[in-house]
Write an enzyme that holds these catalytic residues in place. Sequence first.
Site, mmCIF file in Angstrom:
data_model
loop_
_atom_site.group_PDB
_atom_site.id
_atom_site.type_symbol
_atom_site.label_atom_id
_atom_site.label_comp_id
_atom_site.label_asym_id
_atom_site.label_seq_id
_atom_site.Cartn_x
_atom_site.Cartn_y
_atom_site.Cartn_z
ATOM 1 N N LYS A 225 -14.062 20.590 14.839
ATOM 2 C CA LYS A 225 -14.909 19.453 14.470
ATOM 3 C C LYS A 225 -14.451 18.789 13.175
ATOM 4 O O LYS A 225 -14.547 17.585 13.016
ATOM 5 C CB LYS A 225 -16.364 19.908 14.335
ATOM 6 C CG LYS A 225 -17.049 20.108 15.675
ATOM 7 C CD LYS A 225 -18.518 20.395 15.506
ATOM 8 C CE LYS A 225 -19.177 20.572 16.877
ATOM 9 N NZ LYS A 225 -20.614 20.857 16.742
ATOM 10 N N ARG A 226 -13.925 19.593 12.258
ATOM 11 C CA ARG A 226 -13.488 18.996 10.991
ATOM 12 C C ARG A 226 -12.257 18.119 11.182
ATOM 13 O O ARG A 226 -11.972 17.244 10.372
ATOM 14 C CB ARG A 226 -13.213 20.086 9.947
ATOM 15 C CG ARG A 226 -12.029 20.978 10.262
ATOM 16 C CD ARG A 226 -11.925 22.136 9.266
ATOM 17 N NE ARG A 226 -10.894 23.083 9.662
ATOM 18 C CZ ARG A 226 -9.625 22.993 9.319
ATOM 19 N NH1 ARG A 226 -9.219 21.974 8.571
ATOM 20 N NH2 ARG A 226 -8.751 23.889 9.700
#
Length: 467
Positions: free
Chosen positions: A241-242
């Site tokens: 997600k980052r």
Amino acid sequence: MTVVTRFAPSPTGFLHIGGARTALFNWLYARHNKGKFLLRIEDTDRERSTDAAIEAIFEGMKWLGLDWDEEPVFQFSRRERHAEIAQQLLDEGKAYHCYASKEELAEMREKARAEGRPPVYDGRWRDRDPSDAPADVDPVVRFKSPNEGATVIHDRVQGDVTFANEQLDDMILLRADGTPTYMLSVVVDDHDMEVTDIIRGDDHLTNAARQKQLIEAIGWPVPNHTHIPLIHGPDGAKLSKRHGALGVEAYRDMGYLPEALRNYLLRLGWSHGDDEVISTEQAIEWFNLENVGKSAARFDFAKLENLNGHYIRQADNAYLTSLVGPILAENTGQVISSNQLKLIEKAMNGLKERAKSVNSLAESSLFLVAERPLALDKKAESLITEEARAVLMRLADRLETLDQWSEDTVEAAVRAAAEAEGLKLGKIAQPLRAALTGTTVSPGIFDVLDVLGREQSIGRIRDVLSD
């Protein structure tokens, strides 16, 4: 034979970016070969599958422009067909009932690990007499996988990938409650949907070996396999997600155009010479599996942003206005009128030159729908000095005398005012921009005057003079 591809997501969350690329590659391969692209919802995980996730998949696919050719197949609804094939394998002696308990299986795995072996099922019920079966245990159905030799996947990206059969244990086909497992369901559905080409992530390679064994045991033709490398983050680690492993709807909400995201996903692991900007029509014409790379592609937001900027500059002004309108309405809490939308469309050529996203386009359009008197930001406010007020007052008087209001006439008037004041054009244009837009960044100042029109332009100038 007609090419048939499929995209088969599990509805346990959003349509993430890796899944979207898999869908795109399947869609392009089918369209290039004038075949079929099918959608299958693999909803056998009843606890985690949700209607909201199914809807998100449909919406994400539609937004990306990836249309499918037949009604979507819902895997869970076909469980009786899957169980029928398991029974056929039992009848032919190619599958068997296994009564091993959870405790036995855990002990089996622990012992294998201790001895440095893979923690696989040891086949203890494979050839055992059914009369040994305990009366109080509901059995699972396991596939009798080959114990010797090797299974080879002829992959169009990875080449020939060989798996030693002794490393592939007897997988479960039906659980103790009679429900089919993913591995069985996929094989049956691919066959019944007449899928000719399986294109998916290379994390499915081991599944491919197990599924091929099952397909051959049933006696069905084996589809062509293509396993594409996964997408990694800029640092080379698995995409998270980052890095940008978000749902497709998140990219829409961030202001990316679907055509830009399609182009970007295409170039993540596929190439056509040095071409970077590739239209959908070109992608369909050029797409092949030979040009899929063997190494993992790296996700790069800066490249996506630049590509998005290119597509925004090339986009139709009415189309962009239709995207900007709802964002402005949400951000301002006001109804955007048809006249305001016409104003935005008229200004779009200037607005889109520097925009990298639809959101930034909406932000730079705010001055067009702002209510008077405008609220100036700090930078703009600092430009409205006493000296600037005097200059703007004389400019407003000059503008009011214009017989015609156009980009050419207002430019001539502003340049004449600067000359009369003995100022460089920037010295008059900067406070003028602040008065007209409330900011220090906008399209060309003459374009802004033209778009706003006489009444609004002069009114905004006089507003800052009356503060």
